[in-house]
Scaffold this motif. Sequence first.
Motif, PDB file in Angstrom:
ATOM      1  N   TRP A 116       0.815  -1.216   0.000  1.00 30.61           N
ATOM      2  CA  TRP A 116       0.000   0.000   0.000  1.00 30.61           C
ATOM      3  C   TRP A 116       0.847   1.264   0.000  1.00 30.61           C
ATOM      4  CZ3 TRP A 116      -5.167   1.879   0.831  1.00 30.61           C
ATOM      5  CH2 TRP A 116      -6.151   0.926   0.587  1.00 30.61           C
ATOM      6  N   ILE A 117       2.149   1.115  -0.256  1.00 26.97           N
ATOM      7  CA  ILE A 117       3.047   2.250  -0.075  1.00 26.97           C
ATOM      8  C   ILE A 117       2.603   3.469  -0.872  1.00 26.97           C
ATOM      9  CG2 ILE A 117       4.604   1.334  -1.845  1.00 26.97           C
ATOM     10  CD1 ILE A 117       6.875   2.697  -0.397  1.00 26.97           C
ATOM     11  N   ARG A 118       2.121   3.283  -2.096  1.00 25.60           N
ATOM     12  CA  ARG A 118       1.773   4.449  -2.920  1.00 25.60           C
ATOM     13  C   ARG A 118       0.602   5.199  -2.302  1.00 25.60           C
ATOM     14  NH1 ARG A 118       0.188   6.149  -8.799  1.00 25.60           N
ATOM     15  NH2 ARG A 118       0.741   8.323  -8.379  1.00 25.60           N
ATOM     16  N   GLY A 119      -0.394   4.414  -1.824  1.00 26.64           N
ATOM     17  CA  GLY A 119      -1.540   5.063  -1.196  1.00 26.64           C
ATOM     18  C   GLY A 119      -1.176   5.634   0.159  1.00 26.64           C
ATOM     19  N   ASN A 120      -0.519   4.825   0.983  1.00 24.96           N
ATOM     20  CA  ASN A 120      -0.219   5.271   2.355  1.00 24.96           C
ATOM     21  C   ASN A 120       0.703   6.483   2.364  1.00 24.96           C
ATOM     22  OD1 ASN A 120      -1.793   3.314   3.467  1.00 24.96           O
ATOM     23  ND2 ASN A 120      -0.118   1.857   3.783  1.00 24.96           N
ATOM     24  N   GLU A 121       1.699   6.489   1.492  1.00 25.38           N
ATOM     25  CA  GLU A 121       2.689   7.587   1.501  1.00 25.38           C
ATOM     26  C   GLU A 121       2.346   8.642   0.459  1.00 25.38           C
ATOM     27  OE1 GLU A 121       6.284   4.581   2.996  1.00 25.38           O
ATOM     28  OE2 GLU A 121       6.690   6.099   1.456  1.00 25.38           O
ATOM     29  N   ARG A 122       1.143   8.488  -0.153  1.00 24.89           N
ATOM     30  CA  ARG A 122       0.676   9.459  -1.159  1.00 24.89           C
ATOM     31  C   ARG A 122       1.809   9.831  -2.111  1.00 24.89           C
ATOM     32  NH1 ARG A 122      -3.978  10.149   1.117  1.00 24.89           N
ATOM     33  NH2 ARG A 122      -4.879  11.742  -0.205  1.00 24.89           N
ATOM     34  N   MET A 123       2.420   8.748  -2.601  1.00 22.16           N
ATOM     35  CA  MET A 123       3.601   8.901  -3.446  1.00 22.16           C
ATOM     36  C   MET A 123       3.215   9.446  -4.818  1.00 22.16           C
ATOM     37  SD  MET A 123       6.319   5.866  -4.090  1.00 22.16           S
ATOM     38  CE  MET A 123       6.745   5.664  -2.366  1.00 22.16           C
ATOM     39  N   PRO A 150      -3.803   8.602  -5.788  1.00 17.75           N
ATOM     40  CA  PRO A 150      -2.527   9.287  -5.570  1.00 17.75           C
ATOM     41  C   PRO A 150      -2.216  10.314  -6.650  1.00 17.75           C
ATOM     42  CG  PRO A 150      -2.255   6.942  -5.232  1.00 17.75           C
ATOM     43  CD  PRO A 150      -3.622   7.142  -5.768  1.00 17.75           C
ATOM     44  N   ASP A 151      -2.786  10.108  -7.848  1.00 13.39           N
ATOM     45  CA  ASP A 151      -2.513  11.094  -8.912  1.00 13.39           C
ATOM     46  C   ASP A 151      -3.435  12.288  -8.812  1.00 13.39           C
ATOM     47  OD1 ASP A 151      -1.732   8.594 -11.426  1.00 13.39           O
ATOM     48  OD2 ASP A 151      -0.572   9.557  -9.841  1.00 13.39           O
ATOM     49  N   ARG A 152      -4.359  12.217  -7.820  1.00 14.22           N
ATOM     50  CA  ARG A 152      -5.329  13.316  -7.760  1.00 14.22           C
ATOM     51  C   ARG A 152      -5.151  14.136  -6.490  1.00 14.22           C
ATOM     52  NH1 ARG A 152      -9.073   9.915  -9.919  1.00 14.22           N
ATOM     53  NH2 ARG A 152      -8.745  10.038 -12.116  1.00 14.22           N
ATOM     54  N   ASP A 153      -3.906  14.133  -5.994  1.00 15.75           N
ATOM     55  CA  ASP A 153      -3.738  14.870  -4.741  1.00 15.75           C
ATOM     56  C   ASP A 153      -3.840  16.363  -4.959  1.00 15.75           C
ATOM     57  OD1 ASP A 153      -1.588  12.838  -2.637  1.00 15.75           O
ATOM     58  OD2 ASP A 153      -3.744  12.985  -3.000  1.00 15.75           O
ATOM     59  N   ASN A 154      -3.505  16.808  -6.170  1.00 14.45           N
ATOM     60  CA  ASN A 154      -3.566  18.259  -6.343  1.00 14.45           C
ATOM     61  C   ASN A 154      -4.976  18.666  -6.773  1.00 14.45           C
ATOM     62  OD1 ASN A 154      -3.824  18.150  -9.297  1.00 14.45           O
ATOM     63  ND2 ASN A 154      -1.806  17.178  -9.127  1.00 14.45           N
ATOM     64  N   GLU A 155      -5.301  19.919  -6.519  1.00 15.71           N
ATOM     65  CA  GLU A 155      -6.660  20.423  -6.746  1.00 15.71           C
ATOM     66  C   GLU A 155      -7.115  20.160  -8.185  1.00 15.71           C
ATOM     67  OE1 GLU A 155      -7.700  20.521  -3.425  1.00 15.71           O
ATOM     68  OE2 GLU A 155      -9.220  21.344  -4.820  1.00 15.71           O
ATOM     69  N   ALA A 156      -6.261  20.471  -9.113  1.00 16.77           N
ATOM     70  CA  ALA A 156      -6.658  20.369 -10.543  1.00 16.77           C
ATOM     71  C   ALA A 156      -7.034  18.924 -10.852  1.00 16.77           C
ATOM     72  CB  ALA A 156      -5.482  20.801 -11.414  1.00 16.77           C
ATOM     73  N   ALA A 157      -6.143  18.025 -10.428  1.00 14.54           N
ATOM     74  CA  ALA A 157      -6.378  16.605 -10.746  1.00 14.54           C
ATOM     75  C   ALA A 157      -7.646  16.132 -10.035  1.00 14.54           C
ATOM     76  CB  ALA A 157      -5.174  15.791 -10.294  1.00 14.54           C
ATOM     77  N   LYS A 158      -7.824  16.609  -8.769  1.00 12.66           N
ATOM     78  CA  LYS A 158      -8.973  16.157  -7.974  1.00 12.66           C
ATOM     79  C   LYS A 158     -10.291  16.429  -8.719  1.00 12.66           C
ATOM     80  CE  LYS A 158      -8.043  16.179  -3.461  1.00 12.66           C
ATOM     81  NZ  LYS A 158      -7.474  16.995  -2.410  1.00 12.66           N
ATOM     82  N   ASN A 159     -10.326  17.539  -9.445  1.00 14.35           N
ATOM     83  CA  ASN A 159     -11.614  17.911 -10.084  1.00 14.35           C
ATOM     84  C   ASN A 159     -11.704  17.452 -11.540  1.00 14.35           C
ATOM     85  OD1 ASN A 159     -12.308  19.218  -7.682  1.00 14.35           O
ATOM     86  ND2 ASN A 159     -10.996  20.947  -8.269  1.00 14.35           N
ATOM     87  N   LYS A 160     -10.689  16.655 -11.925  1.00 15.15           N
ATOM     88  CA  LYS A 160     -10.718  16.209 -13.330  1.00 15.15           C
ATOM     89  C   LYS A 160     -11.901  15.255 -13.538  1.00 15.15           C
ATOM     90  CE  LYS A 160      -7.591  13.290 -15.058  1.00 15.15           C
ATOM     91  NZ  LYS A 160      -6.266  12.709 -15.384  1.00 15.15           N
ATOM     92  N   PRO A 161     -12.726  15.470 -14.556  1.00 15.10           N
ATOM     93  CA  PRO A 161     -13.878  14.572 -14.770  1.00 15.10           C
ATOM     94  C   PRO A 161     -13.384  13.161 -15.092  1.00 15.10           C
ATOM     95  CG  PRO A 161     -13.605  16.033 -16.665  1.00 15.10           C
ATOM     96  CD  PRO A 161     -12.626  16.494 -15.605  1.00 15.10           C
ATOM     97  N   ILE A 162     -14.121  12.161 -14.582  1.00 15.26           N
ATOM     98  CA  ILE A 162     -13.746  10.779 -14.934  1.00 15.26           C
ATOM     99  C   ILE A 162     -14.932  10.088 -15.598  1.00 15.26           C
ATOM    100  CG2 ILE A 162     -12.104  10.617 -13.028  1.00 15.26           C
ATOM    101  CD1 ILE A 162     -14.129   8.796 -11.576  1.00 15.26           C
ATOM    102  N   ASP A 163     -14.623   9.055 -16.344  1.00 19.87           N
ATOM    103  CA  ASP A 163     -15.672   8.241 -16.990  1.00 19.87           C
ATOM    104  C   ASP A 163     -15.556   6.828 -16.428  1.00 19.87           C
ATOM    105  OD1 ASP A 163     -16.602   7.541 -20.474  1.00 19.87           O
ATOM    106  OD2 ASP A 163     -17.100   6.543 -18.582  1.00 19.87           O
ATOM    107  N   PHE A 164     -16.318   6.561 -15.358  1.00 23.88           N
ATOM    108  CA  PHE A 164     -16.157   5.280 -14.650  1.00 23.88           C
ATOM    109  C   PHE A 164     -16.551   4.101 -15.534  1.00 23.88           C
ATOM    110  CE2 PHE A 164     -14.950   2.993 -11.050  1.00 23.88           C
ATOM    111  CZ  PHE A 164     -15.881   2.012 -10.729  1.00 23.88           C
TER     112      PHE A 164
END
Length: 417
Positions: free
Chosen positions: A33-40, A143-157
Amino acid sequence: MSTREERTRWFRRDRFGMFIHWGLYSIPARGEWIRGNERMSWEQYKTYFDEFDASRYNPREWAKAAKAAGQKYAVLTTKHHDGFCLFDSKLTDFKATNTPAGRDLVREYVEAFREEGIAVGLYYSIIDWHHDDYPGYGDKAHPDRDNEAAKNKPIDFDRYLTYMHGQVKELLTNYGKIDIMWFDFSYDDMTGEKWKATELVRMIRSIQPDIIIDNRLGGNIRAAEPVEYAGDFFSPEQIIPPGGIVDVNGKPVPWEACITLNDHWGYHSTDNNYKSAQQVVRTLVECVSKNGNLLLNVAPDAKGEINRQTLDVLHEVGEWLRLNGDSIYGCGASALPKPEWGRYTQNGDKLYAHVYDRGIGPIYFEGLKGKIKKARLLRDGTELKVETPWMAEEYSDIENGAFITLAGARLPDEKDT
Ligand code: FHN
């Protein structure tokens, strides 16, 4: 279509499997879980992708270690939550064939374990921190969405589900007969049809009709009429269910406890808290005494080798099973109450007494008065005199793990006890 009973017959017979967590996370060696836990960041995690060479990966050695340990099936992480694929998926570039390893690691695993006569299982994470259309899990936001811009990026589940179903189809089409599909994991409202689970399971069974599937797509496997995606076996983790697992009508449900050998699933270079062989054996006996299986995890290192501490435990467990395997394979729970001195497992009219605590005086077999035809020590076949119809003689040489086969005993069923 086969029934759950028919599909799981070999699984309920074989009882003991090897879980294998291996991937990019084995390089930092602080758990999977290192990537998630350490928000790598992706930049950091990509360095592992760029160096992953699997230079000492030889799945034949893994398979031989599993066989020597008495493990009858294996389950390898083909893709964990980080999204990295150990197989040559056509649906992503984030895969082992694009690393310095340059190999389809799943293909070699399947071939090597089949060659040793070990049933082949594939673990596949439905959580994917790498895919742009996956929303992330709980507080471990993508982990790729830690920054504001990425967080609000639309996704297509739906696009993610097409990818996920497509990879499962690749795994079940390109590597021959697969015995177990091990999904990991549903959570909160991300369960069942959120994964389009019915469509997924129908696709799986159309390709591999005899495959067994765990219960982590969601649904209630203990229901009287479980939904199609509820799975073929229950998969408790790091715990042995006290009374085993039964459905709402009290009928045993196949189950498998997955348990780490130390305290981590993925390779962890400073975690030396390895269970002893005796702890592993007693865990296996407890699972079988409750109609369950044990899936014991091993964590190969960054280069693809299983470390010496792990191999030593596996070897010792295998030696115990070589002498006492009749009390595990093909066995399940006994109707007898758990004895004070240990546990029972049973196979038809053969009762196996797992004597842990010798106590003082003879060993007492409650409920077996007049029912014991003969008793033998499993490890060397020694005859054990049963002095009175229900009490075995005192045996000074009985030690932890010695077993008595009470062959031919007409064992009490519910009305007798
Ligand atoms: O998050 C995973 C974990 O890393 C590991 O793979 C276990 C094994 O069953 N499954 C999940 C936790 O339940």
